[in-house]
Design a protein around this motif. Structure first.
Motif, PDB file in Angstrom:
ATOM      1  N   ARG A   1     -13.807  10.221  -8.216  1.00  0.00           N
ATOM      2  CA  ARG A   1     -14.487   8.932  -8.211  1.00  0.00           C
ATOM      3  C   ARG A   1     -14.762   8.513  -6.766  1.00  0.00           C
ATOM      4  O   ARG A   1     -13.843   8.367  -5.968  1.00  0.00           O
ATOM      5  CB  ARG A   1     -13.649   7.876  -8.918  1.00  0.00           C
ATOM      6  CG  ARG A   1     -13.401   8.147 -10.392  1.00  0.00           C
ATOM      7  CD  ARG A   1     -12.562   7.048 -11.013  1.00  0.00           C
ATOM      8  NE  ARG A   1     -13.226   5.745 -10.900  1.00  0.00           N
ATOM      9  CZ  ARG A   1     -12.620   4.580 -11.089  1.00  0.00           C
ATOM     10  NH1 ARG A   1     -11.313   4.549 -11.364  1.00  0.00           N
ATOM     11  NH2 ARG A   1     -13.284   3.463 -10.975  1.00  0.00           N
ATOM     12  N   ALA A   2     -16.032   8.337  -6.453  1.00  0.00           N
ATOM     13  CA  ALA A   2     -16.424   7.849  -5.131  1.00  0.00           C
ATOM     14  C   ALA A   2     -16.717   6.358  -5.249  1.00  0.00           C
ATOM     15  O   ALA A   2     -17.612   5.949  -5.993  1.00  0.00           O
ATOM     16  CB  ALA A   2     -17.658   8.600  -4.637  1.00  0.00           C
ATOM     17  N   LEU A   3     -15.926   5.549  -4.521  1.00  0.00           N
ATOM     18  CA  LEU A   3     -16.006   4.095  -4.639  1.00  0.00           C
ATOM     19  C   LEU A   3     -16.475   3.463  -3.332  1.00  0.00           C
ATOM     20  O   LEU A   3     -16.271   4.022  -2.243  1.00  0.00           O
ATOM     21  CB  LEU A   3     -14.631   3.523  -5.010  1.00  0.00           C
ATOM     22  CG  LEU A   3     -13.968   4.050  -6.283  1.00  0.00           C
ATOM     23  CD1 LEU A   3     -12.596   3.399  -6.447  1.00  0.00           C
ATOM     24  CD2 LEU A   3     -14.843   3.796  -7.500  1.00  0.00           C
ATOM     25  N   ALA A   4     -17.068   2.301  -3.459  1.00  0.00           N
ATOM     26  CA  ALA A   4     -17.388   1.497  -2.279  1.00  0.00           C
ATOM     27  C   ALA A   4     -16.087   1.097  -1.588  1.00  0.00           C
ATOM     28  O   ALA A   4     -15.012   1.104  -2.196  1.00  0.00           O
ATOM     29  CB  ALA A   4     -18.184   0.267  -2.680  1.00  0.00           C
ATOM     30  N   ALA A   5     -16.178   0.758  -0.314  1.00  0.00           N
ATOM     31  CA  ALA A   5     -14.974   0.496   0.489  1.00  0.00           C
ATOM     32  C   ALA A   5     -14.076  -0.562  -0.139  1.00  0.00           C
ATOM     33  O   ALA A   5     -12.850  -0.394  -0.209  1.00  0.00           O
ATOM     34  CB  ALA A   5     -15.388   0.077   1.901  1.00  0.00           C
ATOM     35  N   ASP A   6     -14.651  -1.658  -0.623  1.00  0.00           N
ATOM     36  CA  ASP A   6     -13.845  -2.726  -1.222  1.00  0.00           C
ATOM     37  C   ASP A   6     -13.163  -2.264  -2.503  1.00  0.00           C
ATOM     38  O   ASP A   6     -11.995  -2.573  -2.755  1.00  0.00           O
ATOM     39  CB  ASP A   6     -14.718  -3.950  -1.503  1.00  0.00           C
ATOM     40  CG  ASP A   6     -15.217  -4.622  -0.227  1.00  0.00           C
ATOM     41  OD1 ASP A   6     -14.620  -4.343   0.843  1.00  0.00           O
ATOM     42  OD2 ASP A   6     -16.176  -5.397  -0.301  1.00  0.00           O
ATOM     43  N   ASP A   7     -13.896  -1.503  -3.315  1.00  0.00           N
ATOM     44  CA  ASP A   7     -13.323  -1.005  -4.566  1.00  0.00           C
ATOM     45  C   ASP A   7     -12.228   0.021  -4.294  1.00  0.00           C
ATOM     46  O   ASP A   7     -11.224   0.082  -5.015  1.00  0.00           O
ATOM     47  CB  ASP A   7     -14.421  -0.384  -5.437  1.00  0.00           C
ATOM     48  CG  ASP A   7     -15.427  -1.413  -5.923  1.00  0.00           C
ATOM     49  OD1 ASP A   7     -15.040  -2.590  -6.047  1.00  0.00           O
ATOM     50  OD2 ASP A   7     -16.584  -1.037  -6.165  1.00  0.00           O
ATOM     51  N   TYR A   8     -12.419   0.821  -3.258  1.00  0.00           N
ATOM     52  CA  TYR A   8     -11.404   1.807  -2.903  1.00  0.00           C
ATOM     53  C   TYR A   8     -10.119   1.115  -2.446  1.00  0.00           C
ATOM     54  O   TYR A   8      -9.010   1.489  -2.858  1.00  0.00           O
ATOM     55  CB  TYR A   8     -11.941   2.718  -1.796  1.00  0.00           C
ATOM     56  CG  TYR A   8     -10.946   3.747  -1.299  1.00  0.00           C
ATOM     57  CD1 TYR A   8     -10.588   4.835  -2.088  1.00  0.00           C
ATOM     58  CD2 TYR A   8     -10.363   3.617  -0.034  1.00  0.00           C
ATOM     59  CE1 TYR A   8      -9.675   5.777  -1.632  1.00  0.00           C
ATOM     60  CE2 TYR A   8      -9.456   4.555   0.425  1.00  0.00           C
ATOM     61  CZ  TYR A   8      -9.117   5.635  -0.377  1.00  0.00           C
ATOM     62  OH  TYR A   8      -8.203   6.561   0.068  1.00  0.00           O
ATOM     63  N   ALA A   9     -10.253   0.083  -1.618  1.00  0.00           N
ATOM     64  CA  ALA A   9      -9.081  -0.671  -1.165  1.00  0.00           C
ATOM     65  C   ALA A   9      -8.389  -1.353  -2.340  1.00  0.00           C
ATOM     66  O   ALA A   9      -7.149  -1.400  -2.410  1.00  0.00           O
ATOM     67  CB  ALA A   9      -9.499  -1.698  -0.118  1.00  0.00           C
ATOM     68  N   ALA A  10      -9.168  -1.856  -3.294  1.00  0.00           N
ATOM     69  CA  ALA A  10      -8.586  -2.496  -4.467  1.00  0.00           C
ATOM     70  C   ALA A  10      -7.839  -1.483  -5.328  1.00  0.00           C
ATOM     71  O   ALA A  10      -6.775  -1.784  -5.878  1.00  0.00           O
ATOM     72  CB  ALA A  10      -9.682  -3.176  -5.284  1.00  0.00           C
ATOM     73  N   TRP A  11      -8.371  -0.268  -5.454  1.00  0.00           N
ATOM     74  CA  TRP A  11      -7.689   0.775  -6.229  1.00  0.00           C
ATOM     75  C   TRP A  11      -6.346   1.129  -5.595  1.00  0.00           C
ATOM     76  O   TRP A  11      -5.342   1.279  -6.297  1.00  0.00           O
ATOM     77  CB  TRP A  11      -8.567   2.015  -6.325  1.00  0.00           C
ATOM     78  CG  TRP A  11      -7.874   3.173  -6.990  1.00  0.00           C
ATOM     79  CD1 TRP A  11      -7.662   3.337  -8.335  1.00  0.00           C
ATOM     80  CD2 TRP A  11      -7.265   4.297  -6.343  1.00  0.00           C
ATOM     81  NE1 TRP A  11      -6.964   4.503  -8.561  1.00  0.00           N
ATOM     82  CE2 TRP A  11      -6.709   5.113  -7.370  1.00  0.00           C
ATOM     83  CE3 TRP A  11      -7.149   4.697  -5.017  1.00  0.00           C
ATOM     84  CZ2 TRP A  11      -6.043   6.304  -7.080  1.00  0.00           C
ATOM     85  CZ3 TRP A  11      -6.486   5.886  -4.735  1.00  0.00           C
ATOM     86  CH2 TRP A  11      -5.938   6.672  -5.749  1.00  0.00           C
ATOM     87  N   ILE A  12      -6.309   1.229  -4.281  1.00  0.00           N
ATOM     88  CA  ILE A  12      -5.048   1.524  -3.595  1.00  0.00           C
ATOM     89  C   ILE A  12      -4.039   0.407  -3.837  1.00  0.00           C
ATOM     90  O   ILE A  12      -2.862   0.651  -4.121  1.00  0.00           O
ATOM     91  CB  ILE A  12      -5.297   1.721  -2.086  1.00  0.00           C
ATOM     92  CG1 ILE A  12      -6.095   3.005  -1.847  1.00  0.00           C
ATOM     93  CG2 ILE A  12      -3.977   1.773  -1.328  1.00  0.00           C
ATOM     94  CD1 ILE A  12      -6.458   3.245  -0.399  1.00  0.00           C
ATOM     95  N   ALA A  13      -4.502  -0.824  -3.738  1.00  0.00           N
ATOM     96  CA  ALA A  13      -3.604  -1.968  -3.959  1.00  0.00           C
ATOM     97  C   ALA A  13      -3.054  -1.979  -5.386  1.00  0.00           C
ATOM     98  O   ALA A  13      -1.859  -2.214  -5.596  1.00  0.00           O
ATOM     99  CB  ALA A  13      -4.340  -3.271  -3.658  1.00  0.00           C
ATOM    100  N   ARG A  14      -3.908  -1.719  -6.373  1.00  0.00           N
ATOM    101  CA  ARG A  14      -3.449  -1.688  -7.767  1.00  0.00           C
ATOM    102  C   ARG A  14      -2.453  -0.553  -7.982  1.00  0.00           C
ATOM    103  O   ARG A  14      -1.460  -0.717  -8.697  1.00  0.00           O
ATOM    104  CB  ARG A  14      -4.642  -1.505  -8.710  1.00  0.00           C
ATOM    105  CG  ARG A  14      -5.535  -2.719  -8.840  1.00  0.00           C
ATOM    106  CD  ARG A  14      -6.443  -2.600 -10.062  1.00  0.00           C
ATOM    107  NE  ARG A  14      -7.209  -1.352 -10.033  1.00  0.00           N
ATOM    108  CZ  ARG A  14      -8.399  -1.216  -9.475  1.00  0.00           C
ATOM    109  NH1 ARG A  14      -8.958  -2.260  -8.869  1.00  0.00           N
ATOM    110  NH2 ARG A  14      -9.044  -0.077  -9.508  1.00  0.00           N
ATOM    111  N   THR A  15      -2.716   0.587  -7.370  1.00  0.00           N
ATOM    112  CA  THR A  15      -1.827   1.735  -7.540  1.00  0.00           C
ATOM    113  C   THR A  15      -0.451   1.446  -6.957  1.00  0.00           C
ATOM    114  O   THR A  15       0.582   1.766  -7.560  1.00  0.00           O
ATOM    115  CB  THR A  15      -2.433   2.980  -6.862  1.00  0.00           C
ATOM    116  OG1 THR A  15      -3.710   3.263  -7.447  1.00  0.00           O
ATOM    117  CG2 THR A  15      -1.523   4.185  -7.021  1.00  0.00           C
ATOM    118  N   LYS A  16      -0.415   0.825  -5.800  1.00  0.00           N
ATOM    119  CA  LYS A  16       0.873   0.501  -5.176  1.00  0.00           C
ATOM    120  C   LYS A  16       1.662  -0.518  -5.986  1.00  0.00           C
ATOM    121  O   LYS A  16       2.899  -0.537  -5.921  1.00  0.00           O
ATOM    122  CB  LYS A  16       0.636  -0.042  -3.766  1.00  0.00           C
ATOM    123  CG  LYS A  16       0.190   1.006  -2.755  1.00  0.00           C
ATOM    124  CD  LYS A  16       0.062   0.389  -1.372  1.00  0.00           C
ATOM    125  CE  LYS A  16      -0.275   1.445  -0.329  1.00  0.00           C
ATOM    126  NZ  LYS A  16      -0.372   0.876   1.039  1.00  0.00           N
TER     127      LYS A  16
END
Length: 293
Positions: free
Chosen positions: A217-232
């Protein structure tokens, strides 16, 4: 021939081309460069193939039995001009194709960093039986059968295997590369568009090979940061004990994530984890073959 049988034959005949569409629809600079090499090679070969086919048809038509103008020369033996053409054209084709392969392979060296002002995202990849583990050392998270990357940023992969040799491949991003136990390889890729791309193993690795696929999955920068936050915030921790359980052979594993990763886990796997010993590789496979970019 019945319509159903004819359709079945066409479908079976098209199966070998089923994987070509992804390679010819690149979504990053590496894939685009590989597509250009394929097209250049095809154009060079067509320069020979098309005239040869046309010449074959022209000769068959000209030397037909009813053409009284065609000359019959039973004692003809040699022509320097024809010899030059017959040998020079194939030689030029080999030179051109070899040049494309030579320069293209060096330009697309998987160890060579991509030209970018952005700092690469670090991802450590482990091929398991029969699934993929992705570790994000800078963010301290991990995922299984799900690779998430930001759009427009180069991604630096370090890859190894828990045992059996495998091959990491995302066709639309390019550059298939092998993974081997006790060794590390490197790869640089980048996605230029938001989207979901199929990843797979291109090396047969046993009974569960058919299901050894992952979602990229290639995400926009904001969506990528949000995915990392949700995963943590929501998922369990990956340590040596959890990895030992994950490394057990399993098929068609659903994507999952880990909120934290034990520091140095990837290097511990390379150095020789319990899964490598159990699979018969032994501690002799713990040599690191990593080459610096």
């Amino acid at each position: 021939m019945p319509l159903l049988a004819r359709s079945a034959r066409i479908a079976i005949g098209a199966l070998p081309l089923a994987g070509c569409s992804a390679v010819l629809d690149p979504q990053g600079p590496v894939g685009a460069a590989e597509k250009l090499i394929l097209y250049n090679a095809l154009a060079i070969m067509l320069v020979i193939v098309v005239p040869t086919i046309l010449a074959t048809l022209a000769f068959a038509w000209w030397f037909r039995a009813s053409n009284s103008r065609a000359q019959y020369r039973p004692y003809w033996a040699f022509s320097g001009t024809l010899e030059l053409i017959v040998w020079a054209i194939p030689a030029l084709v080999v030179i051109f194709l070899g040049g494309i392969a030579w320069f293209g392979s060096h330009a697309l060296d998987p160890y060579r960093p991509l030209s970018s002002n952005e700092k690469p995202v670090e991802v450590e990849v482990v091929s398991l039986d029969w699934k993929w583990l992705f570790i994000y050392p800078d963010d301290g998270i991990a995922s299984v059968n799900k690779l998430v990357i930001p759009v427009g940023k180069p991604v630096h992969f370090r890859l190894t295997s828990s045992g059996v040799m495998n091959s990491f491949f995302v066709p639309q991003l390019g550059s298939q590369i092998y993974t081997m136990a006790g060794m590390t390889s490197q790869l640089h890729l980048q996605a230029d568009r938001v989207g979901t791309y199929e990843g797979l193993s291109a090396q047969f690795s046993g009974e569960g090979f058919a299901g050894m696929r992952f979602e990229t999955r290639a995400l926009a920068a904001d969506d990528y940061a949000a995915w990392i936050a949700r995963t943590k915030a929501t998922e369990p921790r990956l340590d040596q004990a959890a990895y030992a359980d994950l490394a057990k052979p399993s098929r068609n594993v659903a994507p999952s994530t880990y909120s934290a990763v034990e520091p140095g886990l990837f290097d511990w796997i390379v150095a020789g984890s319990s899964s490598v010993v159990e699979s018969g590789m032994g501690h002799g496979a713990s040599r690191s073959m990593e080459r610096k970019p």
